[in-house]
Design an enzyme around this catalytic site. Structure first.
Site, mmCIF file in Angstrom:
data_model
loop_
_atom_site.group_PDB
_atom_site.id
_atom_site.type_symbol
_atom_site.label_atom_id
_atom_site.label_comp_id
_atom_site.label_asym_id
_atom_site.label_seq_id
_atom_site.Cartn_x
_atom_site.Cartn_y
_atom_site.Cartn_z
ATOM 1 N N CYS A 24 8.600 3.914 10.747
ATOM 2 C CA CYS A 24 8.653 3.547 12.154
ATOM 3 C C CYS A 24 7.277 3.604 12.780
ATOM 4 O O CYS A 24 6.318 4.009 12.158
ATOM 5 C CB CYS A 24 9.570 4.512 12.890
ATOM 6 S SG CYS A 24 11.137 4.750 12.065
ATOM 7 N N ARG B 134 5.699 -2.268 11.876
ATOM 8 C CA ARG B 134 6.148 -1.101 11.105
ATOM 9 C C ARG B 134 7.670 -1.003 11.046
ATOM 10 O O ARG B 134 8.217 -0.151 10.350
ATOM 11 C CB ARG B 134 5.595 0.184 11.736
ATOM 12 C CG ARG B 134 4.099 0.246 11.768
ATOM 13 C CD ARG B 134 3.639 1.499 12.464
ATOM 14 N NE ARG B 134 3.932 2.681 11.686
ATOM 15 C CZ ARG B 134 3.133 3.189 10.770
ATOM 16 N NH1 ARG B 134 1.985 2.620 10.500
ATOM 17 N NH2 ARG B 134 3.477 4.279 10.110
ATOM 18 N N TRP C 232 12.523 1.192 11.647
ATOM 19 C CA TRP C 232 12.855 0.382 10.469
ATOM 20 C C TRP C 232 13.871 1.160 9.644
ATOM 21 O O TRP C 232 13.674 2.328 9.334
ATOM 22 C CB TRP C 232 11.596 0.147 9.641
ATOM 23 C CG TRP C 232 11.801 -0.684 8.421
ATOM 24 C CD1 TRP C 232 11.793 -2.040 8.349
ATOM 25 C CD2 TRP C 232 12.031 -0.219 7.083
ATOM 26 N NE1 TRP C 232 11.996 -2.450 7.055
ATOM 27 C CE2 TRP C 232 12.157 -1.352 6.255
ATOM 28 C CE3 TRP C 232 12.154 1.051 6.507
ATOM 29 C CZ2 TRP C 232 12.383 -1.265 4.894
ATOM 30 C CZ3 TRP C 232 12.385 1.139 5.143
ATOM 31 C CH2 TRP C 232 12.495 -0.016 4.356
ATOM 32 N N ASN D 149 8.708 9.601 12.937
ATOM 33 C CA ASN D 149 8.476 8.642 11.844
ATOM 34 C C ASN D 149 8.474 9.444 10.544
ATOM 35 O O ASN D 149 7.660 10.354 10.386
ATOM 36 C CB ASN D 149 7.126 7.948 12.042
ATOM 37 C CG ASN D 149 6.712 7.151 10.822
ATOM 38 O OD1 ASN D 149 7.556 6.671 10.062
ATOM 39 N ND2 ASN D 149 5.416 7.008 10.623
ATOM 40 N N GLY D 150 9.387 9.110 9.636
ATOM 41 C CA GLY D 150 9.443 9.820 8.353
ATOM 42 C C GLY D 150 10.881 10.104 7.964
ATOM 43 O O GLY D 150 11.794 9.404 8.410
ATOM 44 N N GLU E 47 1.361 -13.179 -7.396
ATOM 45 C CA GLU E 47 1.150 -13.019 -5.956
ATOM 46 C C GLU E 47 1.703 -14.228 -5.190
ATOM 47 O O GLU E 47 2.325 -14.083 -4.134
ATOM 48 C CB GLU E 47 -0.346 -12.805 -5.680
ATOM 49 C CG GLU E 47 -0.745 -12.757 -4.218
ATOM 50 C CD GLU E 47 -0.054 -11.684 -3.395
ATOM 51 O OE1 GLU E 47 0.630 -10.819 -3.959
ATOM 52 O OE2 GLU E 47 -0.184 -11.741 -2.161
ATOM 53 N N LYS F 48 4.620 -13.956 -2.308
ATOM 54 C CA LYS F 48 4.388 -14.432 -0.939
ATOM 55 C C LYS F 48 5.490 -15.399 -0.514
ATOM 56 O O LYS F 48 6.006 -15.326 0.592
ATOM 57 C CB LYS F 48 3.022 -15.099 -0.912
ATOM 58 C CG LYS F 48 2.170 -14.928 0.255
ATOM 59 C CD LYS F 48 1.346 -13.713 0.449
ATOM 60 C CE LYS F 48 2.010 -12.378 0.281
ATOM 61 N NZ LYS F 48 1.080 -11.292 0.186
ATOM 62 N N GLU G 139 8.814 -13.514 0.006
ATOM 63 C CA GLU G 139 8.757 -12.577 1.122
ATOM 64 C C GLU G 139 8.979 -13.236 2.473
ATOM 65 O O GLU G 139 9.712 -12.702 3.306
ATOM 66 C CB GLU G 139 7.373 -11.906 1.079
ATOM 67 C CG GLU G 139 7.166 -10.788 2.058
ATOM 68 C CD GLU G 139 5.803 -10.127 1.870
ATOM 69 O OE1 GLU G 139 4.895 -10.741 1.253
ATOM 70 O OE2 GLU G 139 5.641 -9.000 2.355
ATOM 71 N N HIS H 175 10.229 -18.853 -24.249
ATOM 72 C CA HIS H 175 11.006 -17.705 -24.704
ATOM 73 C C HIS H 175 12.179 -17.406 -23.780
ATOM 74 O O HIS H 175 12.676 -16.281 -23.776
ATOM 75 C CB HIS H 175 10.084 -16.496 -24.871
ATOM 76 C CG HIS H 175 8.971 -16.758 -25.838
ATOM 77 N ND1 HIS H 175 9.170 -16.790 -27.196
ATOM 78 C CD2 HIS H 175 7.667 -17.081 -25.637
ATOM 79 C CE1 HIS H 175 8.016 -17.097 -27.799
ATOM 80 N NE2 HIS H 175 7.097 -17.277 -26.867
ATOM 81 N N LYS I 79 5.709 -3.420 7.373
ATOM 82 C CA LYS I 79 4.339 -3.545 6.880
ATOM 83 C C LYS I 79 3.923 -2.355 6.040
ATOM 84 O O LYS I 79 3.294 -2.484 5.010
ATOM 85 C CB LYS I 79 3.408 -3.691 8.077
ATOM 86 C CG LYS I 79 1.936 -3.845 7.731
ATOM 87 C CD LYS I 79 1.674 -5.214 7.188
ATOM 88 C CE LYS I 79 0.213 -5.424 6.811
ATOM 89 N NZ LYS I 79 0.088 -6.549 5.856
HETATM 90 C C1 AGP Z 1 2.622 -7.887 0.714
HETATM 91 O O1 AGP Z 1 2.739 -9.139 1.262
HETATM 92 C C2 AGP Z 1 3.643 -6.918 0.998
HETATM 93 N N1 AGP Z 1 4.061 -6.872 2.306
HETATM 94 C C3 AGP Z 1 3.647 -5.619 0.223
HETATM 95 O O2 AGP Z 1 3.886 -5.964 -1.101
HETATM 96 C C4 AGP Z 1 2.429 -4.678 0.303
HETATM 97 O O3 AGP Z 1 1.336 -5.249 -0.341
HETATM 98 C C5 AGP Z 1 2.803 -3.324 -0.331
HETATM 99 O O4 AGP Z 1 3.846 -2.756 0.407
HETATM 100 C C6 AGP Z 1 1.646 -2.369 -0.416
HETATM 101 O O5 AGP Z 1 1.161 -2.010 0.837
HETATM 102 P P1 AGP Z 1 -0.232 -1.298 1.014
HETATM 103 O O6 AGP Z 1 -1.286 -2.245 0.532
HETATM 104 O O7 AGP Z 1 -0.325 -1.005 2.468
HETATM 105 O O8 AGP Z 1 -0.217 -0.051 0.175
#
Ligand code: AGP
Length: 619
Positions: free
Chosen positions: A14, A39, A86, A112-113, A491, A495, A498, A514, A614
């Site tokens: 959060c 967050r 979150w 938060n936690g 990657e 992306k 996501e 394979h 995030k």
């Molecule tokens: C990337 O687009 C993601 N949102 C996610 O994979 C992110 O890279 C991952 O959670 C790691 O976060 P950080 O770099 O803050 O440790």
């Protein structure tokens, strides 16, 4: 950290904000929450003290729902707390939204936690007569504070924390004392903002930037008391801490959208500048200036093994880092997902260098992996974006990747600067062996990369939008490549998944036969990366196999290979020429734009994709 036992809806990551000073608290809290919404955006809430009465509003959903609920009814108080939540399980609701209150409604608390032992505490408190109105772990904390409160809020918070297990950043206010906020940090980030006769609290720096760049970063076990005139920080042993005020060099503009429709697009376009910022100092002379790693270089002979540990996109940057570092240093490199690292009992010890990579510097798994490495007496290094974050503070050597605030959940500019940082590291640690070219020539090309990123952005926008127009209609897509291009393909697929919710998978092109070829059907989009000269012919054969089965291939290659690739693909995207080891720095641009435009065509909430946050501060 022990695994939390949680009820549905309890696992939180959060954002917290707080304000005390002469101004109206509500606009400041709402503005702060806006900056922290990345967050978590399942619910939001605020509490302010107005005429010695707590006024609370909470709403399920994004911040806008809270704003709408508040309407014109803006509370007048000038001390308050805010929270954006979150949740991984269960439905977010008004009742589970923070702030939470004690039985008498005198206290308001944000958290938060995770409180791992909240069920035990709740049972005890219920027996003692406390009644609960949410399913959250957080609510037990405010009732504990109530239980221990004998006129001094700080003492009550301190006592309450002795009962808590887990990770928590907390802030509490008491309507009977509108001159005080008490905050506490344990394993979740919390920052104090120091203004002129006013003080702020936030989980992350962007929330503070509109008001101040002077901050104090709380350490685990520290409690902060904010009053109207001053503040103090009390250490775990009850002693007053002499904390240094840090100046943050991010500016507000960097944390705003600057006219772009989404943070993600803005951040994609910031890449040339943030990369210049990263490379400028190390490359200003003839060699590479990187004092940050001097201590590691001195001990290089003792390093038998390098581990790179990270999550998600940062993990993908580590795969490219592995290829570069192995070539450059001749030292074996293993790349681990941070969530797996500790549990596989890695052979890490005094002769290991563990490099953790993280944009936020707060990712729980990455932090736990770092602490595991430190316990095993390994040397540790961090490639981190957020200055002052927990990981940044706990590593032996820190290399800041200088991407500036990254707000969109999908990481773009941080990834690119992670790649650039790995290039610097590899060139510094191993010199010219990295590509068989002279170091001077490589540095010359590396210096040119920011301008080439800019060029790539200009030329890609139109054709990539066209490619996305095709991809948007599909439920599945594939990304294939070999060597560095396979890491890049992973990657690209992440992306796309996501933010556009299109199911995408990346495969090493040689693996297709394979099993995966069975999935190729008429028209299915396949993005093929062909930026590595030595692997070009092999890739072309794999593409022929895909096209023979009906796959529609989007090729990404360098200008200098275009004539060899053109006839082999259905749609070609060309990046400017560069030595192959730097090609991922340019090849990533069309992948980022492809996911962005596909998501945009599908009307997805690009900056805040469903179910994600995030900064993943819980395991
Ligand atoms: C990337 O687009 C993601 N949102 C996610 O994979 C992110 O890279 C991952 O959670 C790691 O976060 P950080 O770099 O803050 O440790």
């Amino acid at each position: 950290m022990a695994k939390a036992v949680l009820m549905e809806g309890e696992k939180l990551m959060c954002g917290i904000v707080g304000y005390i000073g002469p101004k109206g608290a509500v606009p400041i809290l709402l503005e702060g929450l806006k900056k922290l919404e990345y967050r978590g955006y399942d619910s939001a809430g605020i509490a302010v003290i107005e005429d010695q009465k707590l006024k609370l509003r909470k709403a399920e959903g994004k911040l806008k729902a809270l704003d709408d609920k508040l309407g014109l009814e803006k509370f007048q108080g000038n001390v308050g707390l805010g929270h954006t939540r979150w949740a991984t399980h269960g439905r977010p609701s008004d009742a589970n939204a923070h702030p939470h209150q004690d039985c008498e409604g005198k206290l308001a608390l944000v958290h938060n936690g995770i409180i791992e032992n909240f069920q035990d505490i709740k049972r005890t408190l219920e027996k003692e007569g406390h009644s609960f109105s949410s399913e959250t772990d957080t609510e037990v904390v405010v009732h504990l504070v109530e239980k221990f409160f004998e006129g001094n809020l700080s003492e009550a918070v301190k006592k309450a924390t002795t009962e808590l297990e887990g990770s928590y950043a907390l802030a509490v206010i008491n309507q009977e004392n509108p001159d005080q906020i008490v905050a506490y940090r344990q394993d979740s980030p919390l920052i104090l903002g120091i203004g002129e006769d006013e003080f702020y609290l936030a989980s992350d720096i962007p929330a503070l930037l509109p008001y101040t760049r002077r901050v104090i970063i709380l350490e685990d076990g520290e409690m902060a008391e904010l009053n109207r005139e001053n503040f103090r920080v009390i250490g775990p042993g009850g002693n007053l801490q002499n904390k240094e005020i840090e100046e943050i060099d991010w500016d507000l503009e960097m944390a705003e959208k600057k006219g772009f429709p989404h943070y993600m697009l803005k951040e994609i376009h910031e890449q040339p500048d943030v990369m210049r910022q990263l490379l400028e100092k190390p490359l200003r002379g003839n060699g590479i200036e990187l004092q940050e790693i001097d201590a590691i270089l001195k001990e290089k002979e003792k390093i038998e093994k390098i581990f790179i540990v990270a999550c998600g996109t940062a993990y993908h940057s580590g795969l490219i880092g592995k290829a570069l570092l192995e070539k450059a240093t001749g030292i074996p490199v293993e790349v681990d997902m941070a969530s797996e690292f500790r549990y596989r009992s890695p052979l890490v010890g005094e002769d290991s260098l563990v490099i953790v990579v993280s944009q936020s510097g707060e990712t729980a798994d990455t932090l736990a992996a770092l602490r595991h490495a430190r316990d095993k007496r390994a040397k540790t290094m961090g490639l981190v974006n957020v200055q002052g974050s927990t990981i940044a503070r706990e590593v032996d050597q820190l290399l800041l990747i200088k991407a500036g605030p990254e707000i969109a959940v999908a990481s773009t500019k941080a990834y690119l600067n992670m790649l650039a940082a790995f290039n610097l590291l590899a060139l510094k640690m191993g010199g010219s062996d990295i590509a068989g070219d002279g170091i001077d020539q490589l540095l010359h090309f590396l210096r040119e990369i920011p301008a080439q990123v800019e060029k790539t952005l200009h030329r890609m926008e139109k054709p990539v939008r066209e490619a996305a127009r095709y991809i948007k209609n599909w439920d599945n897509a594939f990304f294939v490549g070999r060597g560095l291009d396979f890491s890049l393909a992973l990657e690209g697929a992440l992306k796309l998944k996501e933010i556009s919710y299109i199911h995408a998978e990346a495969y090493a092109a040689g693996e297709l036969k394979h099993g995966t070829l069975a999935l190729i059907e008429e028209g299915i989009p396949v993005v093929a990366l062909l930026t590595q000269e030595s692997l070009l012919e092999k890739m072309i054969s794999n593409i022929q196999e895909i096209r023979a089965r009906g796959g529609y291939v989007f090729g990404i290659t360098q200008d200098r290979f275009a004539s060899r690739v053109e006839a082999e693909v259905d749609f070609l995207l060309k990046t400017p020429n560069t030595p192959d080891i730097f090609a991922p720095l340019l090849g990533t641009i069309p992948l980022q734009l492809l996911s962005y435009f596909s998501a945009d065509f599908r009307n997805c909430p690009i900056d805040q994709p469903r179910n994600l946050a995030k900064s993943v501060t819980v395991e």
